[in-house]
Motif scaffolding. Structure first.
Motif, PDB file in Angstrom:
ATOM      1  N   UNK A 379       1.135  -1.036  -0.107  1.00 13.34           N
ATOM      2  CA  UNK A 379      -0.178  -0.030   0.441  1.00 13.34           C
ATOM      3  C   UNK A 379       0.718   1.543   0.216  1.00 13.34           C
ATOM      4  N   UNK A 380       0.429   2.179   0.497  1.00 17.05           N
ATOM      5  CA  UNK A 380       1.255   3.521   0.030  1.00 17.05           C
ATOM      6  C   UNK A 380       1.860   4.242   1.303  1.00 17.05           C
ATOM      7  N   UNK A 388      10.128  -6.035  10.637  1.00 20.74           N
ATOM      8  CA  UNK A 388      11.116  -6.093   9.545  1.00 20.74           C
ATOM      9  C   UNK A 388      11.232  -4.009   8.847  1.00 20.74           C
ATOM     10  N   UNK A 389      11.275  -4.454   7.444  1.00 16.37           N
ATOM     11  CA  UNK A 389      11.172  -3.437   6.439  1.00 16.37           C
ATOM     12  C   UNK A 389       9.614  -1.949   6.557  1.00 16.37           C
ATOM     13  N   UNK A 390      10.346  -0.764   6.653  1.00 18.70           N
ATOM     14  CA  UNK A 390       9.316   0.250   7.114  1.00 18.70           C
ATOM     15  C   UNK A 390       9.702   0.921   5.704  1.00 18.70           C
ATOM     16  N   UNK A 391      10.649   0.834   4.913  1.00 18.20           N
ATOM     17  CA  UNK A 391      11.136   1.436   4.074  1.00 18.20           C
ATOM     18  C   UNK A 391      10.633   0.778   2.050  1.00 18.20           C
ATOM     19  N   UNK A 392      10.018  -0.532   2.637  1.00 16.03           N
ATOM     20  CA  UNK A 392      10.261  -1.384   0.570  1.00 16.03           C
ATOM     21  C   UNK A 392       9.490  -0.525   0.307  1.00 16.03           C
ATOM     22  N   UNK A 393       9.973  -0.995  -0.834  1.00 18.21           N
ATOM     23  CA  UNK A 393       8.549  -0.947  -1.711  1.00 18.21           C
ATOM     24  C   UNK A 393       8.588  -2.125  -2.895  1.00 18.21           C
ATOM     25  N   UNK A 394       6.951  -2.153  -4.000  1.00 17.80           N
ATOM     26  CA  UNK A 394       6.685  -3.229  -4.543  1.00 17.80           C
ATOM     27  C   UNK A 394       6.767  -2.835  -5.875  1.00 17.80           C
ATOM     28  N   UNK A 395       6.751  -3.960  -6.274  1.00 11.35           N
ATOM     29  CA  UNK A 395       6.775  -4.030  -8.340  1.00 11.35           C
ATOM     30  C   UNK A 395       5.084  -3.063  -8.748  1.00 11.35           C
ATOM     31  N   UNK A 396       3.799  -2.939  -7.714  1.00 13.00           N
ATOM     32  CA  UNK A 396       2.730  -1.689  -7.860  1.00 13.00           C
ATOM     33  C   UNK A 396       2.505  -1.315  -6.168  1.00 13.00           C
ATOM     34  N   UNK A 398      -0.947   0.258  -4.239  1.00 14.08           N
ATOM     35  CA  UNK A 398      -2.270   0.547  -3.997  1.00 14.08           C
ATOM     36  C   UNK A 398      -2.450   1.829  -2.748  1.00 14.08           C
ATOM     37  N   UNK A 399      -3.211   2.646  -4.117  1.00 20.96           N
ATOM     38  CA  UNK A 399      -3.556   3.648  -3.064  1.00 20.96           C
ATOM     39  C   UNK A 399      -4.922   4.378  -2.626  1.00 20.96           C
ATOM     40  N   UNK A 400      -4.924   5.042  -2.129  1.00 17.35           N
ATOM     41  CA  UNK A 400      -5.850   5.618  -1.226  1.00 17.35           C
ATOM     42  C   UNK A 400      -7.117   5.707  -1.522  1.00 17.35           C
ATOM     43  N   UNK A 401      -7.205   6.213  -3.147  1.00 14.13           N
ATOM     44  CA  UNK A 401      -8.393   6.111  -4.042  1.00 14.13           C
ATOM     45  C   UNK A 401      -8.835   4.634  -4.385  1.00 14.13           C
ATOM     46  N   UNK A 402      -8.282   3.731  -4.143  1.00 17.68           N
ATOM     47  CA  UNK A 402      -8.508   2.181  -5.016  1.00 17.68           C
ATOM     48  C   UNK A 402      -7.641   1.942  -6.168  1.00 17.68           C
ATOM     49  N   UNK A 403      -6.946   2.927  -6.374  1.00 11.66           N
ATOM     50  CA  UNK A 403      -6.203   2.730  -8.100  1.00 11.66           C
ATOM     51  C   UNK A 403      -5.467   1.969  -8.000  1.00 11.66           C
ATOM     52  N   UNK A 404      -4.023   1.610  -8.738  1.00 13.34           N
ATOM     53  CA  UNK A 404      -3.310   1.424  -7.967  1.00 13.34           C
ATOM     54  C   UNK A 404      -2.083   1.686  -9.242  1.00 13.34           C
ATOM     55  N   UNK A 405      -0.665   1.677  -8.639  1.00 14.21           N
ATOM     56  CA  UNK A 405       0.022   2.945  -9.616  1.00 14.21           C
ATOM     57  C   UNK A 405       1.723   1.176  -9.761  1.00 14.21           C
TER      58      UNK A 405
END
Length: 627
Positions: A379-380, A388-396, A398-405
């Motif tokens: 999530x965002x 564990x990791x609090x700064x990790x990022x993913x391939x995609x 999920x944004x608060x408005x329900x869309x995916x970046x």
């Protein structure tokens, strides 16, 4: 064509001569997809570029499909417990679209490899960590009567089955972060070791086999299995982890090997599953861990070694491959990271460029059969996670408005997974960049099972860079924006077949009349070089001892990525004894790659002598022979 010619005359443009037009029409073309650090282009397909017959003066990537290396199993990430929670929480239509973008080879990036946690990891959405055989403190379950994967049936397994429907070629690896707590010295999933007891090793082996069987029955067969994530991590930060010394890993594998071969012959065991080098935070550790494992009798059960990116560099993979060439290398985890106040633009740029160098190209040029990131979706806030990791990022994301970046790791993995199919083989290609950053063009090339070629290129520099690509006797030039990542593909074509074979010179040595690094001219690595360290002048030379008589018809003298460092004039000589020389050819240099065709000859020694002058230094990154 007639309409185009008429329009050209009307507009006052120069028409293409008929013969040249025909040649362009018949010439093989490379398709091009580009991602730029500013997100202006995101795997955007650009116009194709034709191969021509004119050599280039630019640094030239020479692709040689006849020189092959490791086979490819796939590229991807992990549907962690957290990723499953994020994906399951999307609306059905958004989730379906996101899964297609991730796994569909035609409409998405065709993720082809997933590494799945066996039980809980730090990326667990639940408040409590878990395994598949948890019992109250103080109790044991050697019979594994409480074993159940029911937790995964809610979200994880449905997503895995959907992923396999979207991409039937998907490979699945499984890795535990911790055995059940009752098997450990601490009685906790966080930290500690397995109890040093043959009955515990046997129980843990049976636990892993039951997991493989249960997942197979659930429609997700397991192709690879490691026995412990990051076994040298002694102090996991409030998430499951196990300190597993070499002796304990060997004990588990010896117990597991025969059981797994009987229960699931398709499932192969990978050892280690940790960093390229021992992290300082892991304390005094067995620095040669993967070597000890592969030197042991337990190696008979092991397909190869898995690596992570969080310390060291990818060259560790080649060192291990050279020591154990019959064991495979898999790269199985690397997460992007973001600072607490970093703007998204910076996160995207930094992740794209670091992963392009180290994961996309660095791992695969160093024998990796896979390149796998960590979370496939978060999530965002970079969660949910439990320790564990609090700064990790993913391939995609999920944004608060329900869309995916789609984020940088989507594109770095995508530039491989969409174009390099499982079963492809890496093939030779000259590359001028380094994982540590030297501002040059770097690349990796693959031949797909259908005969097509995929070439992945990264411009390390912040400024645009022009380079050429040569296959057989055909070449094209291209310019990439600063920091950009690109994939070029082209079908197999007879015009791109070479009439000559590469002559290996593995035992060659080199000396020079001046400068430093003569050995780098014969190391088959275009990112290293011999340099004169002085302005060019007649009489300067570099001499190669091939180690024995070799037969050849072509000598390629590659000056690499440092523009202008080619010999303005040159003489190629050969000798059988290093004393008496005969001239094979002379010429004038016009660019970074000088290709000298000679009558078929044999010699033990070669000498390239400068015959011109220039203010530029003279560099030779590679000397290659062909017959």
């Amino acid at each position: 064509m007639r309409t185009i010619a008429i329009m050209a005359l009307v507009l006052g443009l120069t028409a293409v001569p008929p013969a040249e037009a025909a040649d362009r029409h018949d010439a093989p073309r490379a398709r091009v997809w580009v991602t730029t650090p500013d997100r202006a282009e995101l795997m955007a397909e650009r116009p194709p570029v034709p191969f021509g017959t004119t050599p280039s003066t630019q640094p030239t990537i020479v692709v040689d499909p006849d020189r092959t290396y490791q086979a490819v199993d796939g590229f991807g990430a992990s549907i962690t417990d957290s990723s499953a929670e994020v994906l399951a929480g999307l609306s059905p239509s958004v989730r379906a679209d996101t899964m297609r973008k991730l796994f569909d080879p035609a409409t998405g990036i065709g993720v082809s490899f997933l590494r799945q946690p066996i039980g809980s990891s730090d990326f667990t959405a639940a408040a409590e960590h878990y395994t598949y055989d948890d019992v109250p403190p103080g109790r044991t379950d050697f019979g594994l009567r409480h074993f159940s994967i029911s937790h995964d049936e809610a979200e994880i397994l449905p997503l895995l089955r959907q992923a396999k429907r979207l991409n039937p070629a998907l490979t699945v690896m499984a890795t535990p972060w911790s055995p059940p707590a009752w098997m450990k010295t601490t009685g906790s999933l966080v930290g500690g070791r397995l109890k040093d007891d043959p009955a515990i090793y046997d129980a843990y082996a049976r636990y892993l086999v039951k997991f493989v069987q249960a997942y197979t029955r659930a429609g997700v067969p397991i192709d690879f299995l490691s026995v412990q994530n990051e076994p040298q991590n002694r102090t996991p930060d409030a998430y499951p982890g196990t300190d597993m010394p070499v002796a304990q890993q060997l004990a588990v594998i010896e117990a597991l090997g025969p059981k797994l071969r009987h229960a699931s012959p398709r499932t192969r065991i990978l050892s280690y599953d940790h960093n390229w080098a021992t992290h300082p935070n892991d304390g005094d550790q067995e620095a040669d861990y993967p070597y000890q494992v592969l030197r042991s009798p337990a190696a008979r059960w092991i397909a190869g070694t898995a690596y992570h990116c969080y310390y060291g560099d990818p060259s560790a993979q080649t060192a291990l491959h050279d020591a154990f060439p019959h064991k495979g290398i898999w790269f199985t985890e690397c997460s992007g990271s973001r600072g607490a106040t970093d703007p998204q633009e910076k996160v995207f740029r930094d992740t794209l460029t670091w992963h392009a160098r180290n994961v996309v190209i660095g791992t695969t040029r160093n024998w990796a059969r896979s390149a796998v990131n960590w979370n496939i979706a978060l999530d965002s806030t970079g969660g949910p996670h439990n320790g564990g990791c609090g700064t990790c990022t993913g391939l995609v994301t999920a944004l608060p408005d329900g869309s995916v970046r789609t984020d940088a790791e989507y594109y770095t993995i995508g530039h491989l997974s969409k174009f390099v199919r499982p079963g492809a083989r890496r093939i030779a290609s000259t590359s001028f960049g380094t994982t540590g950053w030297n501002g040059q063009i770097m690349d990796v090339a693959f031949r797909n099972p259908d005969g097509s070629t995929a070439l992945v290129v990264h411009n390390e520099n912040d400024d645009p860079r022009t380079f050429a690509v040569n296959v057989g006797d055909r070449t094209f030039e291209y310019t990439l924006p600063g920091g950009a990542l690109a994939t070029f593909t082209w079908p197999r074509a007879k015009q791109l077949d070479s009439t000559l074979d590469h002559v290996p010179v593995d035992g060659a040595t080199a000396t020079a009349s001046l400068g430093t690094g003569a050995e780098f001219a014969v190391d088959d690595d275009a990112s290293t070089r011999w340099s004169s360290e002085a302005a060019q002048a007649p009489g300067q030379y570099l001499q190669v001892d091939l180690g024995g008589r070799e037969r050849f018809r072509r000598v390629a003298v590659d000056s690499g990525g440092h523009l202008g460092d080619y010999a303005r004039g040159w003489r190629l000589s050969a000798s059988d004894d290093g004393s008496t020389w005969r001239t094979l050819a002379t010429g004038t240099g016009v660019g970074q790659l000088t290709t000298v065709d000679v009558r078929r000859t044999s010699a033990r020694y070669l000498r390239i002598t400068a015959t011109g002058t220039a203010d530029n230094w003279w560099s030779i990154a590679d000397i290659r022979l062909y017959d």
